[in-house]
Design a protein around this motif. Structure first.
Motif, PDB file in Angstrom:
ATOM      1  N   GLN A 141      -7.808  -8.542  -4.290  1.00 33.66           N
ATOM      2  CA  GLN A 141      -6.692  -8.929  -5.152  1.00 33.66           C
ATOM      3  C   GLN A 141      -5.527  -9.418  -4.308  1.00 33.66           C
ATOM      4  O   GLN A 141      -5.278  -8.904  -3.204  1.00 33.66           O
ATOM      5  CB  GLN A 141      -6.247  -7.739  -6.008  1.00 33.66           C
ATOM      6  N   LEU A 142      -4.831 -10.408  -4.834  1.00 37.96           N
ATOM      7  CA  LEU A 142      -3.636 -10.955  -4.188  1.00 37.96           C
ATOM      8  C   LEU A 142      -2.504 -10.930  -5.191  1.00 37.96           C
ATOM      9  O   LEU A 142      -2.588 -11.538  -6.259  1.00 37.96           O
ATOM     10  CB  LEU A 142      -3.904 -12.384  -3.713  1.00 37.96           C
ATOM     11  N   ASP A 143      -1.451 -10.208  -4.864  1.00 34.66           N
ATOM     12  CA  ASP A 143      -0.288 -10.074  -5.737  1.00 34.66           C
ATOM     13  C   ASP A 143       0.938 -10.563  -4.983  1.00 34.66           C
ATOM     14  O   ASP A 143       1.405  -9.919  -4.059  1.00 34.66           O
ATOM     15  CB  ASP A 143      -0.110  -8.614  -6.170  1.00 34.66           C
ATOM     16  N   GLY A 144       1.454 -11.712  -5.401  1.00 31.67           N
ATOM     17  CA  GLY A 144       2.641 -12.271  -4.758  1.00 31.67           C
ATOM     18  C   GLY A 144       3.833 -12.342  -5.666  1.00 31.67           C
ATOM     19  O   GLY A 144       4.791 -13.062  -5.400  1.00 31.67           O
ATOM     20  N   ARG A 145       3.812 -11.576  -6.743  1.00 33.58           N
ATOM     21  CA  ARG A 145       4.892 -11.651  -7.730  1.00 33.58           C
ATOM     22  C   ARG A 145       6.047 -10.711  -7.430  1.00 33.58           C
ATOM     23  O   ARG A 145       7.131 -10.849  -7.961  1.00 33.58           O
ATOM     24  CB  ARG A 145       4.339 -11.324  -9.116  1.00 33.58           C
ATOM     25  N   ARG A 146       5.813  -9.732  -6.559  1.00 36.65           N
ATOM     26  CA  ARG A 146       6.857  -8.748  -6.267  1.00 36.65           C
ATOM     27  C   ARG A 146       7.644  -9.168  -5.028  1.00 36.65           C
ATOM     28  O   ARG A 146       7.464 -10.253  -4.493  1.00 36.65           O
ATOM     29  CB  ARG A 146       6.227  -7.365  -6.072  1.00 36.65           C
ATOM     30  N   ASP A 147       8.556  -8.296  -4.591  1.00 29.09           N
ATOM     31  CA  ASP A 147       9.356  -8.605  -3.415  1.00 29.09           C
ATOM     32  C   ASP A 147       8.511  -8.694  -2.159  1.00 29.09           C
ATOM     33  O   ASP A 147       8.900  -9.317  -1.182  1.00 29.09           O
ATOM     34  CB  ASP A 147      10.450  -7.539  -3.225  1.00 29.09           C
ATOM     35  N   GLU A 148       7.350  -8.049  -2.186  1.00 26.62           N
ATOM     36  CA  GLU A 148       6.445  -8.118  -1.052  1.00 26.62           C
ATOM     37  C   GLU A 148       5.080  -8.580  -1.519  1.00 26.62           C
ATOM     38  O   GLU A 148       4.677  -8.328  -2.656  1.00 26.62           O
ATOM     39  CB  GLU A 148       6.339  -6.754  -0.358  1.00 26.62           C
ATOM     40  N   VAL A 149       4.379  -9.270  -0.651  1.00 32.12           N
ATOM     41  CA  VAL A 149       3.043  -9.752  -0.975  1.00 32.12           C
ATOM     42  C   VAL A 149       2.032  -8.663  -0.641  1.00 32.12           C
ATOM     43  O   VAL A 149       2.089  -8.051   0.427  1.00 32.12           O
ATOM     44  CB  VAL A 149       2.723 -11.038  -0.183  1.00 32.12           C
ATOM     45  N   VAL A 150       1.097  -8.412  -1.563  1.00 29.29           N
ATOM     46  CA  VAL A 150       0.102  -7.364  -1.375  1.00 29.29           C
ATOM     47  C   VAL A 150      -1.294  -7.970  -1.455  1.00 29.29           C
ATOM     48  O   VAL A 150      -1.626  -8.663  -2.423  1.00 29.29           O
ATOM     49  CB  VAL A 150       0.230  -6.254  -2.445  1.00 29.29           C
ATOM     50  N   ILE A 151      -2.091  -7.722  -0.426  1.00 25.29           N
ATOM     51  CA  ILE A 151      -3.509  -8.066  -0.434  1.00 25.29           C
ATOM     52  C   ILE A 151      -4.281  -6.750  -0.467  1.00 25.29           C
ATOM     53  O   ILE A 151      -4.062  -5.885   0.376  1.00 25.29           O
ATOM     54  CB  ILE A 151      -3.911  -8.877   0.806  1.00 25.29           C
ATOM     55  N   ALA A 152      -5.162  -6.588  -1.436  1.00 25.05           N
ATOM     56  CA  ALA A 152      -5.878  -5.323  -1.605  1.00 25.05           C
ATOM     57  C   ALA A 152      -7.375  -5.561  -1.689  1.00 25.05           C
ATOM     58  O   ALA A 152      -7.833  -6.562  -2.250  1.00 25.05           O
ATOM     59  CB  ALA A 152      -5.398  -4.599  -2.854  1.00 25.05           C
ATOM     60  N   VAL A 153      -8.134  -4.622  -1.121  1.00 24.73           N
ATOM     61  CA  VAL A 153      -9.594  -4.619  -1.220  1.00 24.73           C
ATOM     62  C   VAL A 153     -10.003  -3.294  -1.851  1.00 24.73           C
ATOM     63  O   VAL A 153      -9.685  -2.226  -1.323  1.00 24.73           O
ATOM     64  CB  VAL A 153     -10.262  -4.781   0.158  1.00 24.73           C
ATOM     65  N   ALA A 196       1.387  -4.096  11.646  1.00 23.89           N
ATOM     66  CA  ALA A 196       2.685  -3.685  12.181  1.00 23.89           C
ATOM     67  C   ALA A 196       3.323  -4.796  13.010  1.00 23.89           C
ATOM     68  O   ALA A 196       4.551  -4.997  12.967  1.00 23.89           O
ATOM     69  CB  ALA A 196       2.526  -2.419  13.024  1.00 23.89           C
ATOM     70  N   LEU A 197       2.509  -5.538  13.761  1.00 28.44           N
ATOM     71  CA  LEU A 197       3.048  -6.627  14.571  1.00 28.44           C
ATOM     72  C   LEU A 197       3.695  -7.707  13.709  1.00 28.44           C
ATOM     73  O   LEU A 197       4.636  -8.370  14.139  1.00 28.44           O
ATOM     74  CB  LEU A 197       1.943  -7.247  15.424  1.00 28.44           C
ATOM     75  N   MET A 198       3.191  -7.878  12.489  1.00 28.79           N
ATOM     76  CA  MET A 198       3.743  -8.900  11.594  1.00 28.79           C
ATOM     77  C   MET A 198       4.813  -8.332  10.669  1.00 28.79           C
ATOM     78  O   MET A 198       5.261  -9.015   9.743  1.00 28.79           O
ATOM     79  CB  MET A 198       2.611  -9.530  10.767  1.00 28.79           C
ATOM     80  N   GLY A 199       5.209  -7.084  10.888  1.00 27.37           N
ATOM     81  CA  GLY A 199       6.244  -6.484  10.064  1.00 27.37           C
ATOM     82  C   GLY A 199       5.739  -5.928   8.753  1.00 27.37           C
ATOM     83  O   GLY A 199       6.534  -5.642   7.847  1.00 27.37           O
ATOM     84  N   GLY A 200       4.431  -5.738   8.641  1.00 26.32           N
ATOM     85  CA  GLY A 200       3.870  -5.183   7.419  1.00 26.32           C
ATOM     86  C   GLY A 200       3.361  -3.772   7.626  1.00 26.32           C
ATOM     87  O   GLY A 200       3.578  -3.162   8.675  1.00 26.32           O
ATOM     88  N   TYR A 201       2.668  -3.250   6.645  1.00 24.83           N
ATOM     89  CA  TYR A 201       2.092  -1.906   6.754  1.00 24.83           C
ATOM     90  C   TYR A 201       0.870  -1.825   5.850  1.00 24.83           C
ATOM     91  O   TYR A 201       0.697  -2.637   4.935  1.00 24.83           O
ATOM     92  CB  TYR A 201       3.109  -0.836   6.362  1.00 24.83           C
ATOM     93  N   LEU A 202       0.022  -0.852   6.132  1.00 24.48           N
ATOM     94  CA  LEU A 202      -1.191  -0.647   5.358  1.00 24.48           C
ATOM     95  C   LEU A 202      -1.151   0.719   4.688  1.00 24.48           C
ATOM     96  O   LEU A 202      -0.521   1.645   5.191  1.00 24.48           O
ATOM     97  CB  LEU A 202      -2.432  -0.724   6.259  1.00 24.48           C
ATOM     98  N   GLN A 203      -1.841   0.827   3.578  1.00 30.41           N
ATOM     99  CA  GLN A 203      -1.965   2.117   2.914  1.00 30.41           C
ATOM    100  C   GLN A 203      -3.304   2.183   2.191  1.00 30.41           C
ATOM    101  O   GLN A 203      -3.912   1.158   1.900  1.00 30.41           O
ATOM    102  CB  GLN A 203      -0.815   2.352   1.933  1.00 30.41           C
ATOM    103  N   ALA A 204      -3.738   3.409   1.949  1.00 27.11           N
ATOM    104  CA  ALA A 204      -5.020   3.639   1.289  1.00 27.11           C
ATOM    105  C   ALA A 204      -4.838   4.636   0.162  1.00 27.11           C
ATOM    106  O   ALA A 204      -4.015   5.550   0.256  1.00 27.11           O
ATOM    107  CB  ALA A 204      -6.047   4.168   2.300  1.00 27.11           C
TER     108      ALA A 204
END
Length: 215
Positions: A141-153, A196-204
């Motif tokens: 899934q790709l969600d780009g509607r919020r303040d941050e872009v989220v790619i989820a598997v 982290a290098l790109m200024g993002g973060y991951l979560q599960a």
């Protein structure tokens, strides 16, 4: 603790570099064996197949260790460019998990990012889903509607025990310690380093109806 961590990082870097030369020779030799598998007698073919597979796993492990050593040495640098996320996701999906489902958004979602690192993160997510759940029930899934872009598997595998969920991005962590074989436990840790290098973060998170969601 800092001194111990520093020694551990030096050890990982030294070991991975020392293994690189003999592994190159092993890989070349295993490729020759693989080309002639059909010519081997049945009693020898199974052992040869196991040899080829084990050399491939060893190569992957050493490559992952070397990648981590570059992170520890601050030798990794981000190369930002405008990336069409829908197109990138579809390319990675087709190559790594063709049975996974993905519906690109109607409007393109583009961000400034390092495409190589995004491919690495998404590829590791898909590899993890395939290992634990197969790729038939994997959804991207790709969600780009919020303040941050989220790619989820998301997958329909067994999920992760609640007491180990927060450890999933740690190095050498396997959510099921009793599981033999499989990955090294480094893939998601490497993905977290790239994020982290790109200024993002991951979560599960575990899904209510079963399975795991990585984003």
């Amino acid at each position: 603790l800092e001194a111990a961590q520093h020694q551990n990082r030096l050890f990982v870097a030294d070991v991975s570099h020392e293994l690189r030369t003999p592994l190159t020779a092993l890989t070349a030799e295993a490729s020759i064996v693989r080309e002639h598998l059909d010519e081997l007698p049945p009693e020898s073919r199974r052992a040869a197949e196991m040899l080829v597979n084990d050399v491939a796993r060893l190569r992957t492990l050493v490559e992952e260790l070397m990648e981590l050593s570059r992170f520890d040495a601050n030798a990794e640098h981000v190369a930002l460019e405008k990336v069409d996320l829908g197109r990138l996701i579809e390319t990675v999906r087709a190559a790594r998990s063709p049975n996974a489902r993905f519906q690109a958004p109607e409007r393109p979602v583009a961000i400034d990012a390092d495409p190589r690192r995004l491919e690495r993160i998404l590829g590791n997510f898909l590899d993890n889903a395939k290992e634990h759940a197969g790729d038939a029930d994997v959804e991207i899934q790709l969600d780009g509607r919020r303040d941050e872009v989220v790619i989820a598997v998301s997958d329909r595998g067994p999920g992760v025990p609640a007491d180990r969920l927060e450890l999933i991005f740690d190095r050498f962590t396997k959510v099921d310690p009793s599981r033999a074989g499989g990955s090294s436990g480094l893939g998601l840790a490497i993905a977290a380093e790239h994020a982290a290098l790109m200024g993002g973060y991951l979560q599960a998170m575990n899904r209510e109806d079963g399975g795991l969601r990585l984003e």
